[in-house]
Design a protein around this motif. Structure first.
Motif, PDB file in Angstrom:
ATOM      1  N   PRO A 185     -14.613   9.882  86.407  1.00 19.69           N
ATOM      2  CA  PRO A 185     -14.739  11.323  86.630  1.00 19.69           C
ATOM      3  C   PRO A 185     -15.534  11.622  87.891  1.00 19.69           C
ATOM      4  O   PRO A 185     -16.477  10.896  88.242  1.00 19.69           O
ATOM      5  CB  PRO A 185     -15.482  11.812  85.380  1.00 19.69           C
ATOM      6  CG  PRO A 185     -15.143  10.807  84.329  1.00 19.69           C
ATOM      7  CD  PRO A 185     -15.039   9.498  85.032  1.00 19.69           C
TER       8      PRO A 185
ATOM      9  N   LEU B 148     -14.475  14.903  80.432  1.00 24.94           N
ATOM     10  CA  LEU B 148     -13.458  15.221  81.423  1.00 24.94           C
ATOM     11  C   LEU B 148     -12.153  15.627  80.745  1.00 24.94           C
ATOM     12  O   LEU B 148     -11.507  16.606  81.142  1.00 24.94           O
ATOM     13  CB  LEU B 148     -13.212  14.014  82.331  1.00 24.94           C
ATOM     14  CG  LEU B 148     -12.069  14.169  83.330  1.00 24.94           C
ATOM     15  CD1 LEU B 148     -12.364  15.271  84.322  1.00 24.94           C
ATOM     16  CD2 LEU B 148     -11.804  12.863  84.049  1.00 24.94           C
TER      17      LEU B 148
ATOM     18  N   GLN C  32     -12.464  19.157  79.482  1.00 28.03           N
ATOM     19  CA  GLN C  32     -12.352  20.157  80.545  1.00 28.03           C
ATOM     20  C   GLN C  32     -10.893  20.373  80.937  1.00 28.03           C
ATOM     21  O   GLN C  32     -10.444  21.513  81.114  1.00 28.03           O
ATOM     22  CB  GLN C  32     -13.154  19.712  81.771  1.00 28.03           C
ATOM     23  CG  GLN C  32     -14.652  19.711  81.546  1.00 28.03           C
ATOM     24  CD  GLN C  32     -15.457  19.512  82.817  1.00 28.03           C
ATOM     25  OE1 GLN C  32     -16.667  19.672  82.826  1.00 28.03           O
ATOM     26  NE2 GLN C  32     -14.805  19.164  83.912  1.00 28.03           N
TER      27      GLN C  32
ATOM     28  N   VAL D 169      -6.090  16.034  86.254  1.00 26.18           N
ATOM     29  CA  VAL D 169      -7.222  15.106  86.403  1.00 26.18           C
ATOM     30  C   VAL D 169      -6.899  13.948  87.336  1.00 26.18           C
ATOM     31  O   VAL D 169      -7.628  12.958  87.369  1.00 26.18           O
ATOM     32  CB  VAL D 169      -7.682  14.547  85.035  1.00 26.18           C
ATOM     33  CG1 VAL D 169      -8.197  15.659  84.147  1.00 26.18           C
ATOM     34  CG2 VAL D 169      -6.577  13.773  84.350  1.00 26.18           C
TER      35      VAL D 169
ATOM     36  N   ALA E 212      -9.679  12.102  89.357  1.00 27.84           N
ATOM     37  CA  ALA E 212     -10.528  11.185  88.605  1.00 27.84           C
ATOM     38  C   ALA E 212      -9.815   9.856  88.370  1.00 27.84           C
ATOM     39  O   ALA E 212     -10.432   8.780  88.445  1.00 27.84           O
ATOM     40  CB  ALA E 212     -10.927  11.811  87.268  1.00 27.84           C
TER      41      ALA E 212
ATOM     42  N   TRP F 235     -15.523  10.003  80.250  1.00 26.19           N
ATOM     43  CA  TRP F 235     -14.109  10.368  80.289  1.00 26.19           C
ATOM     44  C   TRP F 235     -13.788  11.407  79.215  1.00 26.19           C
ATOM     45  O   TRP F 235     -12.877  12.220  79.390  1.00 26.19           O
ATOM     46  CB  TRP F 235     -13.230   9.136  80.103  1.00 26.19           C
ATOM     47  CG  TRP F 235     -13.100   8.291  81.326  1.00 26.19           C
ATOM     48  CD1 TRP F 235     -13.738   7.112  81.577  1.00 26.19           C
ATOM     49  CD2 TRP F 235     -12.272   8.549  82.475  1.00 26.19           C
ATOM     50  NE1 TRP F 235     -13.366   6.632  82.812  1.00 26.19           N
ATOM     51  CE2 TRP F 235     -12.464   7.489  83.387  1.00 26.19           C
ATOM     52  CE3 TRP F 235     -11.400   9.576  82.823  1.00 26.19           C
ATOM     53  CZ2 TRP F 235     -11.810   7.420  84.610  1.00 26.19           C
ATOM     54  CZ3 TRP F 235     -10.753   9.517  84.054  1.00 26.19           C
ATOM     55  CH2 TRP F 235     -10.954   8.454  84.928  1.00 26.19           C
TER      56      TRP F 235
ATOM     57  N   ALA G 131     -11.711  17.920  87.484  1.00 34.58           N
ATOM     58  CA  ALA G 131     -12.148  16.527  87.368  1.00 34.58           C
ATOM     59  C   ALA G 131     -13.622  16.337  87.660  1.00 34.58           C
ATOM     60  O   ALA G 131     -14.138  15.224  87.535  1.00 34.58           O
ATOM     61  CB  ALA G 131     -11.318  15.650  88.309  1.00 34.58           C
TER      62      ALA G 131
ATOM     63  N   HIS H 272     -19.468  13.340  75.045  1.00 36.64           N
ATOM     64  CA  HIS H 272     -19.635  11.936  75.461  1.00 36.64           C
ATOM     65  C   HIS H 272     -20.348  11.073  74.418  1.00 36.64           C
ATOM     66  O   HIS H 272     -20.048   9.886  74.283  1.00 36.64           O
ATOM     67  CB  HIS H 272     -20.336  11.840  76.824  1.00 36.64           C
ATOM     68  CG  HIS H 272     -21.803  12.189  76.849  1.00 36.64           C
ATOM     69  ND1 HIS H 272     -22.762  11.509  76.138  1.00 36.64           N
ATOM     70  CD2 HIS H 272     -22.486  13.139  77.561  1.00 36.64           C
ATOM     71  CE1 HIS H 272     -23.960  11.991  76.391  1.00 36.64           C
ATOM     72  NE2 HIS H 272     -23.818  12.997  77.234  1.00 36.64           N
TER      73      HIS H 272
ATOM     74  N   LEU I   8     -17.516  16.872  86.814  1.00 35.78           N
ATOM     75  CA  LEU I   8     -18.381  17.149  85.664  1.00 35.78           C
ATOM     76  C   LEU I   8     -19.553  18.028  86.099  1.00 35.78           C
ATOM     77  O   LEU I   8     -20.686  17.581  86.288  1.00 35.78           O
ATOM     78  CB  LEU I   8     -18.880  15.843  85.047  1.00 35.78           C
ATOM     79  CG  LEU I   8     -17.800  14.963  84.424  1.00 35.78           C
ATOM     80  CD1 LEU I   8     -18.414  13.703  83.808  1.00 35.78           C
ATOM     81  CD2 LEU I   8     -16.999  15.730  83.371  1.00 35.78           C
TER      82      LEU I   8
ATOM     83  N   THR J 193     -25.050  16.486  88.307  1.00 34.16           N
ATOM     84  CA  THR J 193     -24.527  15.955  87.044  1.00 34.16           C
ATOM     85  C   THR J 193     -25.583  15.116  86.347  1.00 34.16           C
ATOM     86  O   THR J 193     -25.698  15.134  85.114  1.00 34.16           O
ATOM     87  CB  THR J 193     -23.263  15.111  87.294  1.00 34.16           C
ATOM     88  OG1 THR J 193     -22.321  15.875  88.049  1.00 34.16           O
ATOM     89  CG2 THR J 193     -22.625  14.693  85.978  1.00 34.16           C
TER      90      THR J 193
END
Length: 468
Positions: free
Chosen positions: A48, A91, A94, A39, A42, A88, A136, A82, A138, A54
């Motif tokens: 992110p 992220l 993921q 990541v 990001a 974050w 990183a 979220h 979304l 998105t």
């Protein structure tokens, strides 16, 4: 490790709970460390990575809104992490998912997994591939490589997985396939590859069924969500609009419209002299035939309104110009196969109107402030990152001879699982190019999201083997 001389198949890996002999705390630390490495874009950005779409996925639950052009899958998945607090958290989810899938792939291919090897793999991918820019970001792009890894582990490498891991992988694959329509043909190609490669080993039905099960589940999920949201049990209620955009840009559909109008009575007859035009402009430009009628009036949800007509035009185009359609698809797929990069995911294009309002309406003020302070919305991230593009290209080129060396090594060892993994990675890269570039449009991010599996596979195949 015993070898089955009769079939040339390496003996199946023994299922190992967690990571076999590796203590659970070390497994968790390795997976977490790998996620942290993946990541870094990001972290450098300060937020992110995001894309204009998105905002649409956030709006699926913040609105809530059942968008005409997107499956109702990835938006709810974002919300599951979220909870209107921070982006974050999705992220992190993921990154942990990809890191864990790479850990399981190492275990399946080597017989066991080592924390140092895993961290080395993730560090190499983070330094020289497009992997961290996919992780990183979304967007449902992340699921293309996740689907490939999950289906390999579910099918050809199933004996190396425990029961709970198989259920976990099936869930990941199902949600990932349903999250983006391009993942349907990708998953179909992978299931067919698993079936065909299983024929010499007498595993065709078993591997084929295991890899096809998530695809069937994803189809059911799409039918159900579209029935609930759009009143139609369809895979894509308005998907014909996207196919029309591609076919008119390539020429065949524009020729059909000119030949049949005005007798056909189609709405697009009024715009026959403007076609063909760029597919993206056809779909999204404010003054395109889809979004503004002949009198200059805006058409709300024009892409959905034109879908029934699009379906008729697409059917007529395929019937009258099958060779031209096939040639265009092949040409675009080949272009997409060699077009992989990070540039089109790093800019601030349309973020001010498509994304920032969603963050402002659905998250605390501190989240909006963090987003505003990041490099991407300020328009400086792309320039800072583009010097890495030649390195990514070099890594892809280097991975090709390394993949050949890894495949030769697996063939000499009679390692059918490793050979199947190599074949699925190559088939996945080709299928992704057809599903995205061939049927939608050629964009660097479409192939970048899965191309990083080529160097990842090369490293995994060349790692020293360890057998339980």
């Amino acid at each position: 490790m015993m070898r089955r001389e009769a079939t040339g198949e390496a003996a199946p890996r023994t299922p190992q709970a967690g990571a076999g002999p590796v203590p659970a705390p070390l497994v968790a630390s390795a997976v977490l460390g790998g996620a942290a490495l993946l990541v870094w874009p990001a972290v450098f950005n300060g937020y992110p990575l995001v894309f204009s779409d998105t905002g649409g996925f956030l709006h699926q639950t913040l609105g809530p809104l059942m968008l005409w052009d997107k499956p109702w899958i990835y938006g709810p998945l974002l919300h599951a992490f979220h909870w209107r607090v921070t982006l974050w958290a999705p992220l992190a989810a993921q990154a942990l998912l990809v890191s864990h899938l790479l850990w399981l792939a190492q275990r399946a291919l080597r017989g066991t997994a080592a924390p140092a090897a895993h961290l080395g793999l993730c560090a190499a991918l983070a330094a020289a591939s497009t992997a961290p820019f996919t992780v990183a970001l979304l967007m449902p792009d992340l699921f293309a490589p996740a689907i490939l890894l999950a289906l390999f582990l579910l099918g050809p490498a199933r004996e190396a997985m425990t029961g709970p891991e198989a259920w976990y992988l099936g869930t990941v694959a199902t949600l990932g396939i349903a999250a983006h329509l391009a993942h349907l043909p990708l998953a179909l190609a992978l299931a067919c590859m698993a079936f065909l490669l299983g024929l010499p080993r007498g595993r065709a039905l078993r591997d084929g069924a295991r890899t096809a099960a998530p695809l069937l589940a994803a189809i059911v999920l799409l039918l159900a969500t579209n029935w609930a949201g759009h009143g139609r049990p369809a895979l894509s209620p308005h998907g014909a609009t996207f196919m029309l955009a591609r076919l008119q840009a390539d020429g065949p559909a524009a020729a059909v419209i000119r030949a049949r109008c005005p007798e056909a009575g189609w709405y697009l007859c009024a715009f026959a002299d403007r076609l063909p035009m760029d597919a993206n402009d056809f779909l999204w430009a404010s003054d395109s035939p889809v979004n503004r009628d002949a009198e200059g009036r805006a058409r709300f949800l024009g892409g959905a309104l034109i879908a029934p007509e699009a379906q008729a035009i697409v059917a007529a185009t395929i019937a009258e110009h099958p060779l031209a359609v096939a040639t265009a698809v092949l040409r675009n797929a080949l272009r997409q196969l060699v077009t992989a990069g990070i540039g089109d995911t790093l800019g601030d294009d349309h973020l001010r109107t498509a994304l920032r309002p969603r963050i402002a309406e659905g998250f605390p003020a501190r989240e909006r402030a963090a987003y505003d302070a990041a490099r991407q919305p300020r328009g400086v991230l792309r320039e800072a990152m583009m010097p890495l593009a030649p390195l990514h290209g070099a890594a892809l080129l280097l991975s090709l001879p390394l993949l050949a060396a890894g495949g030769l090594r697996a063939w000499r060892a009679g390692d059918a699982v490793a050979l199947t993994f190599l074949a699925m990675v190559l088939a996945g890269a080709l299928a992704n190019a057809v599903a995205t570039g061939g049927l939608s449009g050629v964009f660097p991010r479409y192939q970048a999201r899965i191309a990083w599996l080529l160097p990842a596979a090369a490293i995994l195949l060349l790692m020293p083997r360890r057998r339980s």
